[in-house]
Design a protein around this motif. Structure first.
Motif, PDB file in Angstrom:
ATOM      1  N   TRP A  45       0.807  -1.338   0.007  1.00 33.24           N
ATOM      2  CA  TRP A  45       0.062   0.027   0.007  1.00 33.24           C
ATOM      3  C   TRP A  45       0.788   1.303  -0.097  1.00 33.24           C
ATOM      4  O   TRP A  45       0.183   2.451  -0.237  1.00 33.24           O
ATOM      5  CB  TRP A  45      -0.847  -0.013   1.139  1.00 33.24           C
ATOM      6  CG  TRP A  45      -1.727  -1.056   1.243  1.00 33.24           C
ATOM      7  CD1 TRP A  45      -1.716  -2.215   1.997  1.00 33.24           C
ATOM      8  CD2 TRP A  45      -3.243  -1.185   0.440  1.00 33.24           C
ATOM      9  NE1 TRP A  45      -3.102  -2.923   1.859  1.00 33.24           N
ATOM     10  CE2 TRP A  45      -3.671  -2.305   0.684  1.00 33.24           C
ATOM     11  CE3 TRP A  45      -3.768  -0.523  -0.594  1.00 33.24           C
ATOM     12  CZ2 TRP A  45      -4.915  -3.083   0.354  1.00 33.24           C
ATOM     13  CZ3 TRP A  45      -4.964  -0.770  -1.224  1.00 33.24           C
ATOM     14  CH2 TRP A  45      -5.568  -1.942  -0.653  1.00 33.24           C
ATOM     15  N   LEU A  48       0.208   4.422  -2.239  1.00 29.70           N
ATOM     16  CA  LEU A  48      -1.083   5.210  -2.012  1.00 29.70           C
ATOM     17  C   LEU A  48      -1.224   5.723  -0.695  1.00 29.70           C
ATOM     18  O   LEU A  48      -2.328   6.323  -0.393  1.00 29.70           O
ATOM     19  CB  LEU A  48      -2.155   3.879  -2.223  1.00 29.70           C
ATOM     20  CG  LEU A  48      -2.128   3.313  -3.799  1.00 29.70           C
ATOM     21  CD1 LEU A  48      -2.789   1.939  -3.420  1.00 29.70           C
ATOM     22  CD2 LEU A  48      -2.712   4.237  -4.565  1.00 29.70           C
ATOM     23  N   ASP A  51      -1.796   9.829  -0.313  1.00 37.48           N
ATOM     24  CA  ASP A  51      -2.923  10.239  -0.947  1.00 37.48           C
ATOM     25  C   ASP A  51      -4.233   9.569  -0.279  1.00 37.48           C
ATOM     26  O   ASP A  51      -5.315  10.414   0.071  1.00 37.48           O
ATOM     27  CB  ASP A  51      -3.170   9.542  -2.451  1.00 37.48           C
ATOM     28  CG  ASP A  51      -2.214  10.301  -3.454  1.00 37.48           C
ATOM     29  OD1 ASP A  51      -1.890  11.394  -3.503  1.00 37.48           O
ATOM     30  OD2 ASP A  51      -1.291   9.610  -4.241  1.00 37.48           O
ATOM     31  N   MET A 252      -0.298  -1.910  -8.144  1.00 39.90           N
ATOM     32  CA  MET A 252       0.224  -0.699  -7.475  1.00 39.90           C
ATOM     33  C   MET A 252       1.768  -0.342  -8.218  1.00 39.90           C
ATOM     34  O   MET A 252       2.286   0.687  -7.841  1.00 39.90           O
ATOM     35  CB  MET A 252       0.390  -0.671  -5.981  1.00 39.90           C
ATOM     36  CG  MET A 252       1.186  -1.909  -5.649  1.00 39.90           C
ATOM     37  SD  MET A 252       0.538  -3.811  -5.828  1.00 39.90           S
ATOM     38  CE  MET A 252      -0.974  -3.663  -4.683  1.00 39.90           C
ATOM     39  N   LEU A 256      -0.237   2.273 -11.124  1.00 40.14           N
ATOM     40  CA  LEU A 256      -0.655   3.094 -10.046  1.00 40.14           C
ATOM     41  C   LEU A 256      -1.645   4.311 -10.390  1.00 40.14           C
ATOM     42  O   LEU A 256      -2.260   4.486  -9.543  1.00 40.14           O
ATOM     43  CB  LEU A 256       0.755   3.573  -9.641  1.00 40.14           C
ATOM     44  CG  LEU A 256       0.477   4.513  -8.302  1.00 40.14           C
ATOM     45  CD1 LEU A 256       0.091   3.604  -7.058  1.00 40.14           C
ATOM     46  CD2 LEU A 256       2.004   4.919  -7.837  1.00 40.14           C
ATOM     47  N   ARG A 260      -4.924   4.588  -8.072  1.00 36.51           N
ATOM     48  CA  ARG A 260      -5.255   5.601  -7.200  1.00 36.51           C
ATOM     49  C   ARG A 260      -6.611   6.312  -7.584  1.00 36.51           C
ATOM     50  O   ARG A 260      -7.522   6.526  -6.581  1.00 36.51           O
ATOM     51  CB  ARG A 260      -4.000   6.653  -7.425  1.00 36.51           C
ATOM     52  CG  ARG A 260      -4.319   7.895  -6.356  1.00 36.51           C
ATOM     53  CD  ARG A 260      -3.366   8.858  -6.791  1.00 36.51           C
ATOM     54  NE  ARG A 260      -1.872   8.538  -6.278  1.00 36.51           N
ATOM     55  CZ  ARG A 260      -0.766   8.286  -7.233  1.00 36.51           C
ATOM     56  NH1 ARG A 260      -1.085   8.378  -8.645  1.00 36.51           N
ATOM     57  NH2 ARG A 260       0.322   7.893  -6.980  1.00 36.51           N
ATOM     58  N   GLU A 261      -6.980   6.477  -8.634  1.00 36.91           N
ATOM     59  CA  GLU A 261      -8.076   7.108  -8.987  1.00 36.91           C
ATOM     60  C   GLU A 261      -9.386   6.243  -8.494  1.00 36.91           C
ATOM     61  O   GLU A 261     -10.319   6.857  -8.052  1.00 36.91           O
ATOM     62  CB  GLU A 261      -8.255   7.425 -10.486  1.00 36.91           C
ATOM     63  CG  GLU A 261      -9.319   8.121 -11.099  1.00 36.91           C
ATOM     64  CD  GLU A 261      -9.229   8.250 -12.673  1.00 36.91           C
ATOM     65  OE1 GLU A 261     -10.453   8.696 -13.098  1.00 36.91           O
ATOM     66  OE2 GLU A 261      -8.275   8.042 -13.236  1.00 36.91           O
ATOM     67  N   LEU A 264      -9.704   6.545  -4.619  1.00 38.96           N
ATOM     68  CA  LEU A 264     -10.134   7.614  -4.116  1.00 38.96           C
ATOM     69  C   LEU A 264     -11.505   7.985  -4.632  1.00 38.96           C
ATOM     70  O   LEU A 264     -12.437   8.549  -4.000  1.00 38.96           O
ATOM     71  CB  LEU A 264      -9.153   8.832  -4.727  1.00 38.96           C
ATOM     72  CG  LEU A 264      -7.786   8.764  -4.040  1.00 38.96           C
ATOM     73  CD1 LEU A 264      -6.837   9.927  -4.495  1.00 38.96           C
ATOM     74  CD2 LEU A 264      -7.731   8.794  -2.532  1.00 38.96           C
TER      75      LEU A 264
END
Length: 277
Positions: A45, A48, A51, A252, A256, A260-261, A264
């Motif tokens: 993790w 990430l 963020d 990841m 990545l 991430r998008e 989130l």
């Protein structure tokens, strides 16, 4: 992920064992992260964490034998790891929280939801295992045999764990450097116990009892936990949504920005509120 399931979840959680070492970052509503077999909170993790911590109080425990958690004697169990995830949330002062599980951590996350109703608001399962795969038992046994042969282990990682599109796109020099780095990386002390649990774990029978909003992220070139395992999670959990990423078992690393998008965006869709009963 074998035909020999782990012990079925009990009706009442048992007393958790020793606290797991954990990373705690950020502020606001809680988000607990469960890592995969042979990884750690930081390994799986890490890219990430910053963020996610801008939006949540992130609690990322290390399973026994990974990161800063010492190895423990005996077999690991989904029940115990699920209880200790929730205990880590308790120690951070979290009541209800969102839960993301990667690979083995996805099975642990499912077990946490069914053992601790009312604590978890939403569930994100990444490259996750549902269970029932005899092939994974063979892969785990092969990994145990290759543990004494680092260069062969590196080859297995590059051909089974990483996605073929990503590997084939690497320049030859970069691929050689990555193979050398993988061969030189030490295995965590909990490698065998965690992969053994991954080969035994089976959460298929409890998926219908997961009553929280769930996103399943399927890595379509995953040779370790293949897409049919991800689909089994999505099809078994009422109302779960399935999203695909063209990647191997390490999105990841390979994808990545897209990952991430997704994470989130899912958290934004499910702002903090009371956990489902």
């Amino acid at each position: 992920m074998t035909t020999r399931p782990t012990t079925a979840p009990t009706t009442a959680p048992t007393t958790p064992a020793a606290p797991l070492a954990r990373i705690v970052l950020g502020s606001g509503p809680g988000l607990v992260l469960a890592h995969g077999a042979g990884g750690s909170a930081r390994d799986n993790w890490g890219p990430l964490l910053d963020d996610l911590a801008t939006r949540r109080t992130v609690v990322a425990p290390d399973f026994p034998g990974s990161g800063d958690s010492p190895a423990e004697p005996g077999e690991l169990s989904l029940d115990d790891l699920a209880d200790r995830l929730v205990a880590a949330a308790d120690a951070a002062g979290l009541d209800g929280f969102d839960l993301a599980g990667y690979s083995l951590g996805a099975a642990v996350a499912v077990r946490a939801v069914t053992r601790h109703p009312g604590r978890i608001r939403s569930l994100l399962l990444l490259s996750g295992a549902a269970g029932g795969s005899q092939r994974f038992r063979l892969l785990a046994d092969q990994a145990f045999a290759l543990a004494e042969h680092p260069e062969l282990m590196a080859n297995q990682l590059l051909t089974v764990v990483f996605g073929r599109t990503w590997v084939d796109a690497l320049p030859a020099e970069q691929l050689a450097e990555l193979r050398t780095a993988l061969a030189a990386a030490p295995l965590p002390a909990g490698f065998h116990a965690q992969f053994d649990l991954a080969a035994r774990a089976d959460v298929r029978a409890e998926l219908a009892r997961v009553g929280v909003p769930t996103l399943v992220v399927s890595t379509t070139e995953d040779g370790l936990v293949p897409p049919e395992q991800h689909r089994a999670l999505a099809e078994g959990i009422p109302g779960a949504r399935l999203v695909e990423l063209t990647a191997g078992h390490l999105p990841m690393v390979e994808r990545l920005p897209e990952l991430r998008e997704l994470l989130l965006g899912f958290l934004a869709e499910h702002p903090a509120g009371p956990a489902a009963a």
